[in-house]
Design a protein around this motif. Structure first.
Motif, short mmCIF file in Angstrom:
data_model
loop_
_atom_site.label_atom_id
_atom_site.label_comp_id
_atom_site.label_asym_id
_atom_site.label_seq_id
_atom_site.Cartn_x
_atom_site.Cartn_y
_atom_site.Cartn_z
N GLY A 218 32.11 38.91 54.16
CA GLY A 218 32.82 39.67 53.15
C GLY A 218 33.07 41.12 53.50
N VAL B 180 37.07 37.50 54.87
CA VAL B 180 37.59 36.46 53.99
C VAL B 180 39.11 36.56 53.90
CG1 VAL B 180 37.54 35.46 51.68
CG2 VAL B 180 35.45 36.43 52.67
N LYS C 4 41.88 33.59 49.05
CA LYS C 4 42.03 34.39 47.83
C LYS C 4 40.66 34.65 47.22
CE LYS C 4 46.76 33.08 46.65
NZ LYS C 4 47.66 32.50 45.63
N SER C 5 40.32 35.90 47.06
CA SER C 5 38.99 36.32 46.63
C SER C 5 39.03 37.81 46.40
CB SER C 5 37.97 35.96 47.73
OG SER C 5 36.89 36.82 47.77
N ARG C 6 38.04 38.32 45.69
CA ARG C 6 37.98 39.78 45.53
C ARG C 6 37.65 40.46 46.85
NH1 ARG C 6 32.69 41.63 45.13
NH2 ARG C 6 31.08 40.09 44.66
N ARG C 7 37.21 39.69 47.84
CA ARG C 7 36.91 40.24 49.16
C ARG C 7 38.03 39.95 50.17
NH1 ARG C 7 32.25 37.39 47.65
NH2 ARG C 7 30.51 38.70 46.94
N GLN C 8 39.15 39.42 49.69
CA GLN C 8 40.22 39.03 50.61
C GLN C 8 40.76 40.23 51.38
OE1 GLN C 8 43.69 37.29 48.76
NE2 GLN C 8 44.40 36.36 50.67
N GLN D 69 35.65 27.85 42.25
CA GLN D 69 36.04 28.54 43.48
C GLN D 69 35.57 27.86 44.75
OE1 GLN D 69 33.62 32.08 42.09
NE2 GLN D 69 33.11 32.16 44.26
N GLY E 276 31.06 30.19 48.03
CA GLY E 276 30.99 31.62 47.77
C GLY E 276 30.66 31.97 46.34
N SER E 277 29.94 31.09 45.65
CA SER E 277 29.64 31.34 44.24
C SER E 277 28.44 32.24 44.03
CB SER E 277 29.37 30.00 43.54
OG SER E 277 28.18 29.41 44.04
N SER F 78 27.28 38.11 48.59
CA SER F 78 26.98 38.83 47.34
C SER F 78 25.51 39.19 47.21
CB SER F 78 27.41 37.98 46.13
OG SER F 78 26.73 36.75 46.10
#
Length: 235
Positions: free
Chosen positions: A7, A28, A31-35, A148, A151-152, A202
């Motif tokens: 990430g 990453v 699609k992700s907040r870390r993309q 998702q 990656g949870s 995370s």
């Protein structure tokens, strides 16, 4: 025992994580907040090379990948491995091997289900893997999330690990574990299971950003466990 910190989203973050001496770092592309984009990743890697920073093995993480989404990464980004999800089309693994020198990592989703259902799930997963096995370099266990995928940040039931270890060994593949790991529980995992590697994202963050104190503690506890294990006298 290898450690992957996944990430990376910025040059500063990547530089800080590398200073903690992981074996792999992950970017990453899903699609992700870390993309992050392939161009961003390459810019980070180029700058670190200019600074003469020793860059660990790099992994690009995908979800629901197809060949069109892979081409920009394979063309313009020097990551060394691509990580896919086993629920995707497994022929992607062969396509990557035929068109690049990149390693292929495959994430196996683990559901917290009863033992009978688990055995069915295990058999189904490895039946599907059989044809793609020659193109896969590493297996990674991660908690299945119905929304998702992986990656949870949730832990799965670790008592299934030996079943996967046995199958991975039969295929000659190393086995890594992810899913809800953090500095507080990594010792318990490694005390119970001898793994080839672990993967965290995370669990070493504070407010969604990599916390270098947590990264350093996590990696230090893995290294300490390995040192302690290898220092024990043979019985």
């Amino acid at each position: 025992m290898n450690v992957k910190i996944c990430g990376m989203t910025s040059l500063e973050m990547t530089r800080g994580v590398i200073a903690c001496n992981p074996d792999h770092i992950g970017f990453v592309f899903a699609k992700s907040r870390r993309q992050v984009s392939p161009d961003t990743v390459q810019s980070i890697l180029n700058q670190l090379e200019n600074e003469q920073v020793h860059i660990p093995h790099t992994v690009g993480v995908f979800a629901n990948a197809d060949t069109e989404s892979l081409k920009p990464v394979m063309k313009s980004c020097t990551v060394q491995a691509l990580q896919f999800h086993a629920n995707e089309q497994l022929d992607i693994c062969g396509w990557v091997k035929e068109n690049s020198n990149m390693d292929v990592w495959l994430t196996l989703p683990i559901s917290n289900v009863g033992k009978i259902d688990f055995e069915d799930e295990l058999n189904h997963q490895f039946e599907r893997l059989a044809k793609a096995a020659p193109y896969i370099d590493l297996l990674l266990l991660d908690t299945h999330d119905p929304v998702q995928g992986g990656g949870s940040g949730k832990v799965f039931q670790w008592d299934v690990i030996p079943f996967y270890q046995s199958r991975a060994q039969q295929l000659g593949m190393p086995l890594y574990v992810a899913g809800g790991l953090n500095p507080g529980n990594i010792g318990s995992l490694l005390s119970g299971y001898e793994l080839d590697g672990v993967d965290v994202s995370s669990g070493v963050e504070t407010d969604g950003i990599k916390d270098m104190s947590k990264v350093d503690t996590f990696i230090g506890r893995v290294r300490q466990h390995v040192h302690t294990r290898t220092s024990l006298p043979l019985s």
